[in-house]
Design a protein around this motif. Structure first.
Motif, short mmCIF file in Angstrom:
data_model
loop_
_atom_site.label_atom_id
_atom_site.label_comp_id
_atom_site.label_asym_id
_atom_site.label_seq_id
_atom_site.Cartn_x
_atom_site.Cartn_y
_atom_site.Cartn_z
N SER A 138 0.84 -1.21 0.00
CA SER A 138 0.00 0.00 0.00
C SER A 138 0.87 1.25 0.00
O SER A 138 0.77 2.10 0.89
CB SER A 138 -0.92 0.00 1.22
N SER A 157 0.90 3.96 -1.82
CA SER A 157 0.19 5.25 -1.89
C SER A 157 -0.46 5.58 -0.55
O SER A 157 -0.44 6.73 -0.11
CB SER A 157 -0.84 5.25 -3.02
N LEU A 158 -1.02 4.58 0.13
CA LEU A 158 -1.61 4.80 1.45
C LEU A 158 -0.53 5.21 2.46
O LEU A 158 -0.74 6.11 3.28
CB LEU A 158 -2.34 3.54 1.92
#
Length: 85
Positions: free
Chosen positions: A23, A25-26
């Motif tokens: 993840s 981008s998170l």
């Protein structure tokens, strides 16, 4: 933050491949949000808490580590499974 890499447990403390971040981008958004509030985010990593990613031809056990590709000696040097011949 717990280690962000792919892990065998939900908390992230049994990473298999350190450089595989599911993840990304998170994680970037979370770091950005913390910084925008004056916090300095850090990552908690324990180098010897790693999970083998595949069965080793040498030990016939889960002692092969990838990304980074470190030999079995680097993580489980004193492990009975990787005793020198």
């Amino acid at each position: 933050f717990p280690p962000p890499s792919a892990s065998a447990d939900a908390q992230g403390y049994l990473p298999g491949k350190w450089y595989e971040i599911p993840s990304k981008s998170l994680l970037k958004r979370a770091v950005g949000a913390a910084r925008s509030r004056g916090m300095v985010p850090i990552v908690d990593v324990v180098l010897n808490h790693r999970t083998g990613t595949k069965i080793s031809d040498v030990t016939n056990d889960w002692t092969t580590f990838e990304r980074p590709n470190w030999g079995e000696w680097a993580i489980v040097k004193d492990d009975w499974k990787c005793a020198p011949n």
